[in-house]
Design a protein around this motif. Structure first.
Motif, mmCIF file in Angstrom:
data_model
loop_
_atom_site.group_PDB
_atom_site.id
_atom_site.type_symbol
_atom_site.label_atom_id
_atom_site.label_comp_id
_atom_site.label_asym_id
_atom_site.label_seq_id
_atom_site.Cartn_x
_atom_site.Cartn_y
_atom_site.Cartn_z
ATOM 1 N N SER A 1 78.219 8.477 49.899
ATOM 2 C CA SER A 1 77.199 9.527 49.854
ATOM 3 C C SER A 1 77.117 10.161 48.468
ATOM 4 O O SER A 1 76.059 10.638 48.061
ATOM 5 N N ALA A 2 78.249 10.172 47.757
ATOM 6 C CA ALA A 2 78.291 10.775 46.423
ATOM 7 C C ALA A 2 77.832 9.810 45.336
ATOM 8 O O ALA A 2 77.478 10.239 44.238
ATOM 9 N N ALA A 3 77.826 8.517 45.639
ATOM 10 C CA ALA A 3 77.627 7.496 44.607
ATOM 11 C C ALA A 3 76.156 7.204 44.342
ATOM 12 O O ALA A 3 75.299 7.339 45.220
ATOM 13 N N ASP A 4 75.897 6.785 43.107
ATOM 14 C CA ASP A 4 74.597 6.212 42.763
ATOM 15 C C ASP A 4 74.573 4.732 43.110
ATOM 16 O O ASP A 4 73.518 4.178 43.414
ATOM 17 N N SER A 5 75.746 4.105 43.044
ATOM 18 C CA SER A 5 75.800 2.671 43.294
ATOM 19 C C SER A 5 77.192 2.260 43.763
ATOM 20 O O SER A 5 78.134 3.045 43.713
ATOM 21 N N VAL A 6 77.271 1.019 44.211
ATOM 22 C CA VAL A 6 78.520 0.466 44.736
ATOM 23 C C VAL A 6 78.831 -0.848 44.024
ATOM 24 O O VAL A 6 77.932 -1.665 43.794
ATOM 25 N N ILE A 7 80.088 -1.024 43.661
ATOM 26 C CA ILE A 7 80.589 -2.324 43.225
ATOM 27 C C ILE A 7 81.591 -2.786 44.269
ATOM 28 O O ILE A 7 82.467 -2.023 44.682
ATOM 29 N N ILE A 8 81.445 -4.034 44.706
ATOM 30 C CA ILE A 8 82.269 -4.561 45.793
ATOM 31 C C ILE A 8 83.187 -5.661 45.255
ATOM 32 O O ILE A 8 82.734 -6.774 44.988
ATOM 33 N N PRO A 9 84.472 -5.356 45.048
ATOM 34 C CA PRO A 9 85.412 -6.419 44.663
ATOM 35 C C PRO A 9 85.742 -7.277 45.888
ATOM 36 O O PRO A 9 86.067 -6.758 46.959
ATOM 37 N N VAL A 10 85.659 -8.571 45.728
ATOM 38 C CA VAL A 10 85.922 -9.498 46.836
ATOM 39 C C VAL A 10 86.833 -10.603 46.346
ATOM 40 O O VAL A 10 86.536 -11.276 45.348
ATOM 41 N N GLN A 11 87.937 -10.774 47.031
ATOM 42 C CA GLN A 11 88.850 -11.856 46.692
ATOM 43 C C GLN A 11 88.242 -13.177 47.130
ATOM 44 O O GLN A 11 87.628 -13.268 48.198
ATOM 45 N N ALA A 12 88.391 -14.194 46.304
ATOM 46 C CA ALA A 12 87.789 -15.493 46.590
ATOM 47 C C ALA A 12 88.604 -16.259 47.629
ATOM 48 O O ALA A 12 89.067 -17.381 47.399
ATOM 49 N N HIS A 13 88.781 -15.636 48.796
ATOM 50 C CA HIS A 13 89.429 -16.250 49.949
ATOM 51 C C HIS A 13 88.520 -16.072 51.154
ATOM 52 O O HIS A 13 87.659 -15.193 51.165
#
Length: 269
Positions: free
Chosen positions: A143-155
């Motif tokens: 709710s506070a963010a302008d945007s999201v970065i999603i780290p995803v492990q390559a599994h």
């Protein structure tokens, strides 16, 4: 100030290391950066050199508690300064109790937004390291963010959990934060030597075409040591592949605002 939440309900995907490395990378590019540790385990706080987060006061929990009870928050209250040039709003176990308190709070999803509004004139970026869950604190961060970065492990399993997170982000965008965008998915702990990792990386890039950062963070012993050495990857192994990958990611994040709107992810629609 641009606020970015680094979120994934799956733990162990390199989220905290990515938050710290990206923040320090932005600082190295001359940006004023605030890191917000929004995980009661305090891993980010420990990683940056405060090994006993439970002894710190005030922390994020105390300041959010002040917002809930309508008490004033003074300038720089609770903010720690790291030698790399970034500032930190630390967290400890008290955040777990605060999450329970949030359930009955007025405007419970926007407490963190109200808190960050008190410092927005002093920073170019605020990066929120979310806890590995989709609970009330993560909703506050989104709710506070302008945007999201999603780290995803390559599994396989971490990648499979993407859809649940994306549904949550879409719901927050519809109901709480219409400006919320997804900057992109960043593949972490990529082992280029294995066919499995290569295959999953390719599948994610195909499934979310144009929405995955070009930079991939390789599996690296040095990157894993960041959390125990209390040094950034740029100091620990400045010429290594992980440091180069995080430098590339930093450049991509800096370029987001300069690129056409169509580059931004429409995953939240």
């Amino acid at each position: 100030m641009k606020t970015i939440a680094l979120a994934n309900q799956k733990g162990g995907v390199g989220k905290t290391t990515t938050a710290a490395s990206l923040a320090i990378g932005l600082s190295r590019q001359g940006k004023k950066v605030l890191l917000v540790d929004a995980d009661a385990q305090g891993n980010l706080t420990q990683m940056l050199g405060w090994p006993q987060p439970d002894e710190l006061s005030p922390t994020l929990a105390n300041l959010m508690g002040k917002i809930i009870t309508d008490q004033p928050v003074s300038a720089n209250e609770g903010i720690l300064h790291h030698e790399s040039g970034v500032d930190l709003l630390p967290a400890n176990i008290e955040l777990s109790a605060l999450e329970v308190t949030l359930v009955n709070a007025m405007s419970r999803e926007t407490v963190m937004r109200q808190l960050l509004s008190t410092v927005q004139d002093r920073y170019d970026y605020a990066l929120i390291d979310c806890m590995p869950s989709l609970g009330m604190l993560t909703l506050n961060a989104l709710s506070a963010a302008d945007s999201v970065i999603i780290p995803v492990q390559a599994h396989y399993l971490p990648a499979k959990g993407l859809e649940q997170l994306l549904r949550t982000v879409a719901r927050v965008k519809r109901q709480l934060n219409p400006k919320l965008e997804i900057d992109g998915i960043v593949l972490t702990m990529v082992d280029g030597r294995t066919t499995l990792a290569k295959g999953i990386s390719e599948q994610i890039r195909q499934a979310y075409a144009g929405r995955v950062f070009a930079s991939e963070i390789p599996r690296s012993i040095r990157a894993a040591e960041v959390s125990v050495e209390n040094k950034s990857i740029y100091d620990l192994d400045p010429n290594g592949k992980a440091a180069q990958a995080y430098e590339n990611l930093t450049r991509e994040v800096l370029n987001i605002g300069r690129q056409p709107k169509k580059h931004r992810s429409d995953l939240t629609r």
